[in-house]
Write an enzyme that holds these catalytic residues in place. Structure first.
Site, short mmCIF file in Angstrom:
data_model
loop_
_atom_site.label_atom_id
_atom_site.label_comp_id
_atom_site.label_asym_id
_atom_site.label_seq_id
_atom_site.Cartn_x
_atom_site.Cartn_y
_atom_site.Cartn_z
N ASP A 119 -14.24 20.42 -10.36
CA ASP A 119 -13.89 21.99 -9.80
C ASP A 119 -15.44 21.68 -9.43
OD1 ASP A 119 -11.45 21.48 -11.02
OD2 ASP A 119 -12.09 23.42 -12.62
N HIS A 160 -14.28 29.56 -14.86
CA HIS A 160 -14.73 29.68 -13.64
C HIS A 160 -15.11 30.55 -13.00
CE1 HIS A 160 -10.11 26.93 -14.66
NE2 HIS A 160 -11.29 26.15 -13.17
N HIS A 205 -9.71 15.69 -12.99
CA HIS A 205 -10.10 16.13 -11.43
C HIS A 205 -11.49 16.76 -12.03
CE1 HIS A 205 -7.99 20.20 -13.15
NE2 HIS A 205 -9.39 20.70 -11.38
N HIS A 254 -14.68 26.41 -5.48
CA HIS A 254 -13.23 26.33 -6.07
C HIS A 254 -12.93 27.91 -6.85
CE1 HIS A 254 -9.45 25.95 -8.19
NE2 HIS A 254 -10.29 26.04 -9.29
N TRP A 266 0.62 -1.22 -0.03
CA TRP A 266 0.07 0.40 -0.40
C TRP A 266 0.88 0.83 -0.09
CZ3 TRP A 266 -2.82 0.44 4.95
CH2 TRP A 266 -2.31 0.08 6.34
N ASN A 267 0.14 2.11 0.12
CA ASN A 267 0.60 3.43 -0.27
C ASN A 267 0.18 4.96 -0.03
OD1 ASN A 267 3.23 2.90 -2.82
ND2 ASN A 267 1.27 2.16 -3.78
C1 23J Z 1 -6.36 27.88 -9.76
C2 23J Z 1 -6.24 29.42 -10.78
C3 23J Z 1 -6.34 29.51 -11.47
C4 23J Z 1 -6.97 28.08 -12.62
C5 23J Z 1 -7.01 27.32 -11.94
C6 23J Z 1 -6.86 26.91 -10.48
C7 23J Z 1 -7.66 25.60 -12.70
O1 23J Z 1 -7.88 26.15 -14.05
C8 23J Z 1 -7.98 24.81 -12.03
O2 23J Z 1 -7.18 23.44 -12.05
O3 23J Z 1 -9.33 24.90 -11.71
S1 23J Z 1 -7.53 28.39 -14.57
MN MN Z 2 -9.64 22.47 -11.56
#
Ligand code: 23J
Ligand code: MN
Length: 262
Positions: A79, A212, A77, A83, A65-66
């Site tokens: 978001d 975002h 991933h 975020h 295991w790790n």
């Molecule tokens: C933090 C600041 C700017 C960006 C991002 C994160 C991402 O692209 C992200 O992985 O959510 S552009």
């Molecule tokens: Mn992201």
């Protein structure tokens, strides 16, 4: 048998017996997996790392295991709305409390691979989305809108991040396209093949980082570093994208699967 029981039986039959293909939209998670590089003075995320705890040895004779280490926004991933500052005040805006039905939805796949190949700074416009709708129908409620750029076929972090002295050059969304998707359509969120949901040059857009800012400001989600979007039809696939249940998480690496009719 009830209709929903029949539906689930047919679903399992399709997955087990064929008819439904399961496509993995996830990139491998390893130390070489590209991670977004923000310019100074901003803080950056850690890359992925494995630390071995034991491997059938004196530290654990029968088990391997790790420990794992990485930022929440590493590899393929999710978001979450929390975020971004624009999404911080929504209820249930973090990885542990988003209603779980919102991780599953029909996929609308918009193919702009040829345009992104010709221009690494290609931006998806509202007009291109409306043209897509004229051929495939209106983007339905609860949809994941996935932008196929074939960017995930670029080999190595340097080619994938495509950084110049003036920042990264990677495709994304035209600033005017984002409010259309976020407010005039009832979507779960957007997914991209690049390292983040915003274009490489989006730090200079108005508003800055429009995807975002406006998606999370509309309580929508993002999926970044997807792959294999070339294996999906424009409509008809179903995408499963549940993040880890990190309490107050802003996102997480995840496995993204698509069910595709054969
Ligand atoms: C933090 C600041 C700017 C960006 C991002 C994160 C991402 O692209 C992200 O992985 O959510 S552009
Ligand atoms: Mn992201």
């Amino acid at each position: 048998m009830s209709t929903s029981l029949q539906t689930l039986a047919q679903l399992v039959g399709g997955i087990v017996g064929g008819g439904i293909r399961v496509v993995d939209l996830t990139v491998p998670l390893e130390p070489a997996t590209p991670v977004i590089q923000l310019p100074p003075p901003f803080a950056n995320s850690k890359a992925f790392a494995l630390q071995e705890i034991s491997r059938y040895d004196e530290r654990g004779p029968a088990w391997y295991w790790n420990n794992i280490e990485c930022g929440e926004h590493t590899g393929t991933h999710f978001d979450a709305p929390i975020h971004w500052v624009t999404g911080k005040d929504y209820a249930n805006n973090a990885t542990h409390n988003i209603p779980v039905d919102r991780f599953i939805g029909p996929a609308c796949v918009i193919d702009v691979a040829a345009k992104a190949k010709a221009d690494p700074d290609f931006l998806l416009t509202r007009e291109v989305v409306e043209e897509w709708e004229s051929r495939h129908g209106r983007i339905p409620a609860h949809a994941w809108v996935l932008i196929r750029t074939d960017w995930s076929q670029r080999k190595g972090a340097a080619a994938y991040l495509n950084a110049g002295a003036d920042g990264s050059h990677t495709p994304g969304f035209d600033p005017k396209c984002v409010p259309f998707l976020a407010k005039e359509r009832d979507i779960l969120g957007v997914g991209v093949e690049t390292v983040g949901t915003d274009a490489g040059q989006a730090y200079r857009f108005d508003p800055t980082f429009p995807c975002h800012t406006i998606m999370h400001g509309s309580n929508k989600f993002g999926l970044a570093s997807l792959t294999n979007l070339d294996q999906l039809p424009p409509v008809g696939a179903v995408v499963f994208a549940p993040p880890l249940k990190i309490v107050n998480g802003s996102g997480s690496p995840l496995r993204v699967l698509a069910l595709v009719p054969a």
